[in-house]
Scaffold this motif. Structure first.
Motif, PDB file in Angstrom:
ATOM      1  N   ASP A 334       0.835  -1.209   0.000  1.00 49.04           N
ATOM      2  CA  ASP A 334       0.000   0.000   0.000  1.00 49.04           C
ATOM      3  C   ASP A 334       0.865   1.252   0.000  1.00 49.04           C
ATOM      4  N   ALA A 335       1.888   1.257   0.847  1.00 49.92           N
ATOM      5  CA  ALA A 335       2.752   2.439   0.975  1.00 49.92           C
ATOM      6  C   ALA A 335       3.527   2.689  -0.315  1.00 49.92           C
ATOM      7  N   ALA A 336       4.057   1.627  -0.926  1.00 48.95           N
ATOM      8  CA  ALA A 336       4.839   1.785  -2.151  1.00 48.95           C
ATOM      9  C   ALA A 336       3.961   2.277  -3.297  1.00 48.95           C
ATOM     10  N   ALA A 337       2.785   1.701  -3.437  1.00 48.48           N
ATOM     11  CA  ALA A 337       1.884   2.127  -4.504  1.00 48.48           C
ATOM     12  C   ALA A 337       1.431   3.564  -4.290  1.00 48.48           C
ATOM     13  N   GLY A 338       1.154   3.922  -3.045  1.00 51.08           N
ATOM     14  CA  GLY A 338       0.737   5.286  -2.744  1.00 51.08           C
ATOM     15  C   GLY A 338       1.829   6.292  -3.037  1.00 51.08           C
ATOM     16  N   MET A 339       3.074   5.952  -2.680  1.00 48.49           N
ATOM     17  CA  MET A 339       4.185   6.861  -2.952  1.00 48.49           C
ATOM     18  C   MET A 339       4.414   7.002  -4.459  1.00 48.49           C
ATOM     19  N   ALA A 340       4.309   5.874  -5.186  1.00 46.94           N
ATOM     20  CA  ALA A 340       4.475   5.926  -6.641  1.00 46.94           C
ATOM     21  C   ALA A 340       3.396   6.797  -7.275  1.00 46.94           C
ATOM     22  N   ALA A 341       2.158   6.643  -6.824  1.00 52.70           N
ATOM     23  CA  ALA A 341       1.051   7.441  -7.369  1.00 52.70           C
ATOM     24  C   ALA A 341       1.264   8.920  -7.090  1.00 52.70           C
ATOM     25  N   ASP A 342       1.681   9.250  -5.878  1.00 58.98           N
ATOM     26  CA  ASP A 342       1.929  10.658  -5.534  1.00 58.98           C
ATOM     27  C   ASP A 342       3.041  11.247  -6.395  1.00 58.98           C
ATOM     28  N   THR A 343       4.097  10.453  -6.608  1.00 54.16           N
ATOM     29  CA  THR A 343       5.224  10.933  -7.399  1.00 54.16           C
ATOM     30  C   THR A 343       4.818  11.189  -8.843  1.00 54.16           C
ATOM     31  N   ILE A 344       4.081  10.247  -9.429  1.00 53.93           N
ATOM     32  CA  ILE A 344       3.618  10.410 -10.809  1.00 53.93           C
ATOM     33  C   ILE A 344       2.677  11.604 -10.922  1.00 53.93           C
ATOM     34  N   ASN A 345       1.754  11.724  -9.979  1.00 52.22           N
ATOM     35  CA  ASN A 345       0.800  12.831 -10.010  1.00 52.22           C
ATOM     36  C   ASN A 345       1.517  14.182  -9.950  1.00 52.22           C
ATOM     37  N   GLU A 346       2.499  14.283  -9.053  1.00 52.51           N
ATOM     38  CA  GLU A 346       3.217  15.550  -8.922  1.00 52.51           C
ATOM     39  C   GLU A 346       4.001  15.869 -10.186  1.00 52.51           C
ATOM     40  N   TYR A 347       4.599  14.846 -10.777  1.00 50.76           N
ATOM     41  CA  TYR A 347       5.369  15.077 -12.005  1.00 50.76           C
ATOM     42  C   TYR A 347       4.467  15.495 -13.161  1.00 50.76           C
ATOM     43  N   LEU A 348       3.380  14.756 -13.373  1.00 51.95           N
ATOM     44  CA  LEU A 348       2.494  15.078 -14.486  1.00 51.95           C
ATOM     45  C   LEU A 348       1.795  16.420 -14.293  1.00 51.95           C
ATOM     46  N   SER A 349       1.479  16.763 -13.054  1.00 47.93           N
ATOM     47  CA  SER A 349       0.710  17.977 -12.782  1.00 47.93           C
ATOM     48  C   SER A 349       1.573  19.233 -12.699  1.00 47.93           C
ATOM     49  N   THR A 350       2.757  19.113 -12.087  1.00 51.04           N
ATOM     50  CA  THR A 350       3.575  20.306 -11.836  1.00 51.04           C
ATOM     51  C   THR A 350       4.958  20.260 -12.476  1.00 51.04           C
ATOM     52  N   GLY A 351       5.364  19.087 -12.943  1.00 50.85           N
ATOM     53  CA  GLY A 351       6.697  18.965 -13.512  1.00 50.85           C
ATOM     54  C   GLY A 351       7.774  18.654 -12.491  1.00 50.85           C
TER      55      GLY A 351
END
Length: 467
Positions: A334-351
């Protein structure tokens, strides 16, 4: 709300999307318009959402961090043509599985040896991991390994099963216990090689169990140093650690090639082991030279505990080889998937880039109202930043903030500019500027981050423009 409208062109295959900038100016971006794209599109490649392709079974709790209004997450086995990002665990990713549209790849775990990282760097795609997400799960298994290596628990379990099958368990349980004697860990010394998330956590909890701790990590960060027990002894070499240790835990990454870590626990290091030392390897199997370890195990009462398969040591009487259980807990997944999702979201949304194994760490402040953000990935060559900023100035655009950083052969730029000075007055044509920048010699890809989710991406594909 910001208005979004589709602009029609003379070719039905060309689509542009316009988004108003707080009533000041409008910005046009392209979506699946170039000849490079023709024949590769699919009817479901609609703008408005980022498409996430998943390999393996990814924790639904972690995937739940993706906002369904902005993301279309395709589960393993579902059709996911032309995804914008990829999430995976153990799947061995092949280059042909990475569409031209992919902006980023994230592995739900620390290691990325199942991803062709070097090739992704050449293609301008950042690869992310999730350091520390599984640290507690691995640390707990290391502590379990301490106990497995202290007493012949596994041998005892197997012996009792054998006696039980013969109906002799009650008769022999007391008589045979001397066959499986051991020692306590309290007061013993644990050597920790690698003081990252897992190593630092292991050192701290071992100290709480009454152990003395000695560590080695030439790249120790301030963050992890603050997690260490106060009385830890920091050695200046691996030999300095193992010569003092009753137990040794290795917590370093596996790096191939010259100067890497393949077989780093070899004959030279092992020659400094105490005769009855216990080696705990829950990092990577390839870190240990099996031949040298077998020679050590044959010569004394040392032990080896690992959760990686070993063709030479799997049945050695002084080895305990487990399945690869390190991060196999629901909490770690759960923690790894959540961290991966947050990282991808931040990259796609803000660069923003963090936890990347091949790109530099980059973060720019929030974009001001009325400005456009563009990101550019380029080869790390002299003069590239000047070429990019010159292209922007040629469009009469004022850069309000920017950041540039590099790592190895790749450089990454995040640039905000005020589009109110655009020469055409009403609509700022981001398509033209993006194409000019993307096709600069040395540029790999670019993104316009003011528009519809899933749009605004352009790539230089062997000298051909893809948008």
């Amino acid at each position: 709300m910001l208005a979004i409208r589709q602009l029609r062109t003379s070719s039905s295959s060309k689509r542009c999307f316009t988004r108003a900038l707080s009533g000041q100016v409008q910005v046009d971006v392209e979506h699946h318009t170039t000849e490079t794209w023709q024949g590769q599109g699919d009817a479901d490649a609609k703008p408005g959402k980022f498409r996430i392709q998943t390999f393996n079974k990814i924790s639904p709790i972690g995937l739940g961090k993706f906002d369904t209004e902005k993301y279309d997450v395709k589960m393993q086995g579902e059709e996911a043509n032309h995804a914008h990002a990829i999430l995976l665990r153990s799947h061995k990713l092949q280059e042909e599985e990475v569409s031209l549209t992919v902006r980023a790849i994230a592995r739900c775990g620390a290691g990325t040896n199942n991803v062709p990282v070097a090739r992704m760097t050449e293609l301008g795609i950042p690869v992310f991991n999730t350091p520390g997400a599984n640290a507690n799960a691995v640390k707990e298994l290391v502590l379990c390994g301490l106990l497995l290596g202290s007493r012949r628990i596994v041998d005892g379990i197997n012996h009792m099963k054998d006696l039980g099958a013969k109906g002799l368990a009650k008769e022999r349980v007391e008589k045979d216990k001397s066959m499986f004697g051991g020692r306590e860990i309290t007061g013993k010394t644990l050597g920790v090689i690698g003081l990252g998330h897992i190593g630092a956590s292991t050192a701290r909890d071992a100290a709480r169990l009454g152990m003395k701790v000695v560590g080695y990590d030439p790249g120790l960060s301030i963050e992890n140093a603050l997690k260490l027990p106060r009385d830890i002894d920091i050695a200046d070499s691996m030999a300095g650690v193992v010569s003092k240790s009753d137990y040794i835990s290795i917590n370093i990454p596996y790096i191939k090639g010259e100067g890497g870590t393949h077989g780093i626990i070899g004959k030279e290091v092992i020659s400094n082991f105490k005769d009855d030392a216990v080696l705990l390897n829950f990092a990577r199997g390839e870190l240990v030279d099996s031949e040298a370890m077998k020679e050590f195990l044959d010569s004394g009462n040392g032990r080896y505990v690992t959760d990686f398969p070993d063709d030479l040591l799997w049945d050695h009487k002084n080895a305990v080889v487990l399945p690869h259980l390190g991060a196999s807990t629901a909490e770690a997944e759960d923690a790894a998937a959540g961290m991966a999702a947050d990282t991808i979201n931040e990259y796609l949304s803000t660069g923003a880039i963090k936890n990347s194994v091949n790109f530099p760490t980059v973060a720019l402040g929030d974009r001001a109202p009325g400005t456009v953000r563009m990101t550019v990935v380029n080869k790390n060559e002299p003069g590239m930043l000047a070429k990019i900023t010159d292209a922007i100035s040629q469009h009469n655009l004022n850069i309000t903030q920017q950041i540039n950083n590099s790592r190895g052969d790749v450089a990454y730029n995040v640039i905000d500019f005020d589009a109110s000075g655009a020469t055409d007055g009403a609509v700022f044509d981001a398509k033209l500027l993006q194409k000019e920048i993307t096709m600069l010699d040395g540029v790999l890809s670019s993104r316009v981050l003011y528009g519809v989710s899933g749009t605004g991406y352009a790539k230089n594909v062997d000298g051909n423009y893809f948008a």
